[in-house]
Write an enzyme that holds these catalytic residues in place. Structure first.
Site, PDB file in Angstrom:
ATOM      1  N   THR A   1      -8.770   2.060 -19.449  1.00 28.98           N
ATOM      2  CA  THR A   1      -8.443   0.987 -18.323  1.00 28.98           C
ATOM      3  C   THR A   1      -9.722   1.030 -17.436  1.00 28.98           C
ATOM      4  OG1 THR A   1      -7.608   2.552 -16.887  1.00 28.98           O
ATOM      5  CG2 THR A   1      -5.866   1.488 -18.536  1.00 28.98           C
TER       6      THR A   1
ATOM      7  N   ASP B   1       1.094  -0.933   0.168  1.00 25.18           N
ATOM      8  CA  ASP B   1      -0.112  -0.136   0.059  1.00 25.18           C
ATOM      9  C   ASP B   1       0.852   1.051   0.004  1.00 25.18           C
ATOM     10  OD1 ASP B   1      -1.619   2.032   0.520  1.00 25.18           O
ATOM     11  OD2 ASP B   1      -2.703   1.196   1.988  1.00 25.18           O
ATOM     12  N   VAL B   2       0.661   1.771  -1.016  1.00 28.40           N
ATOM     13  CA  VAL B   2       2.034   3.058  -1.479  1.00 28.40           C
ATOM     14  C   VAL B   2       1.665   4.190  -0.216  1.00 28.40           C
ATOM     15  CG1 VAL B   2       2.356   2.867  -3.704  1.00 28.40           C
ATOM     16  CG2 VAL B   2       0.381   4.235  -2.957  1.00 28.40           C
TER      17      VAL B   2
ATOM     18  N   TYR C   1      -8.857  15.171  -8.203  1.00 27.25           N
ATOM     19  CA  TYR C   1      -7.732  14.512  -9.082  1.00 27.25           C
ATOM     20  C   TYR C   1      -6.967  14.991  -9.629  1.00 27.25           C
ATOM     21  CZ  TYR C   1      -6.116  10.934 -12.539  1.00 27.25           C
ATOM     22  OH  TYR C   1      -5.621  10.151 -13.114  1.00 27.25           O
TER      23      TYR C   1
END
Ligand code: NAD
Length: 263
Positions: A194, A61-62, A157
């Site tokens: 994606t 988990d970054v 975002y």
């Protein structure tokens, strides 16, 4: 990508279980590198890695500093070093600013911005002189065309991706000034269908910004001189270039890979 040779290089790709990250892992491998896929999706990540010659998987988990430490140590031990880190993991929350949900935004800021910051941190620690890998290298952060345009419904975002862009430039400067021998660049991918890309088209139309998902896609294409959406390989090939010695004097940049949408 013909002509770009990464033989002997060792790479870690975050968010590599699927989507753009999977394509990057495949393209880096095709150019000769060995790749460690790092992702929160354990089963899918292992499955993806099993399909790529010489690749491994590590759970990461970054947003966790401790997990980064373990993942880098594991990668250096398994691959015998580390030369390339691609900070690709990210999420996208589609919301109008008037409806911004603090918890969802906080999570997105953490993954996209803190996660990338920690990725640069641990790449530097490993690759700088005296680090566990110690031979310098390259870091590639994944920003977005959203950092360069004003597309409705993705304010938070876009803000995280603008932040990744600035982080990249400061990181390149610190690396240079402190003699780490690590180039740091970022890319701005255009829209690629994606899971994330498709979700964005669906959700911006659900918000009433477009008549339907096809209309959202058409609006993106209309803004794109190349006249189409991106493909995973378009983005992956740019990563291979920035990982290679052919980009040796490219440092601290944000490279649009968006068919011209963000100009
Ligand atoms: P995706 O949703 O298909 O894949 C994202 C991957 O990141 C998944 O494997 C997911 O499990 C992983 N991930 C999410 N949170 C994580 C965490 N905390 N730690 C580790 N891994 C985590 O998305 P994608 O389209 O492949 O996007 C990859 C990157 O490219 C993202 O940073 C995204 O913002 C960026 N991007 C995508 C597009 C697009 O149109 N698809 C355009 C511009 C930029």
């Amino acid at each position: 990508m013909a002509g770009l040779d990464l033989t002997g290089r060792r790479a870690l790709v975050t968010g590599g279980a699927r989507g753009l990250g999977q394509g990057m892992a495949e393209a880096l491998t095709a150019a000769g590198a060995r790749v460690m896929i790092a992702d929160v999706l354990k089963d899918l990540g292992e499955q993806t890695a099993a399909g790529i010659a010489g690749a491994g998987f590590v759970e990461l988990d970054v947003t966790s500093d401790a997990q980064w430490e373990t993942a880098i140590a594991h990668t250096v031990a398994e691959l015998g070093g580390l030369d390339i880190v691609v900070n690709n993991a990210g999420i996208e929350v589609t919301q109008l600013i008037v409806d911004a949900d603090p918890d969802e935004h906080r999570r997105m800021y953490e993954i996209n911005l803190l996660g990338t910051t920690l990725g640069v941190k641990h790449a530097f620690r490993a690759m700088r002189p005296g680090g566990a890998a110690g031979n310098g290298g390259t870091v590639i952060n994944v920003a977005s065309v959203a950092a360069t345009i004003a597309f409705p419904g993705i304010a938070g975002y876009s803000a995280t991706k603008s932040a990744v862009d600035r982080l990249t430039r400061v990181a390149a400067m610190e690396s240079g000034k402190l003699g780490y021998g690590v180039r740091v660049n970022c890319i701005y991918p255009g829209l690629v269908p994606t899971e994330m890309g498709v979700k964005l088209a669906v959700e911006t139309s659900q918000l009433g910004l477009f008549e339907n998902p096809d209309a959202a896609v058409a609006a993106v294409i209309e803004l794109t001189p190349s006249g189409r959406l991106g493909e995973v390989s378009d983005i992956a090939d740019a990563v291979v270039f920035l990982a290679s010695d052919q980009s040796r004097f490219v440092n601290g940049v944000g490279l649009p890979v968006d068919g011209g949408m963000g100009m």
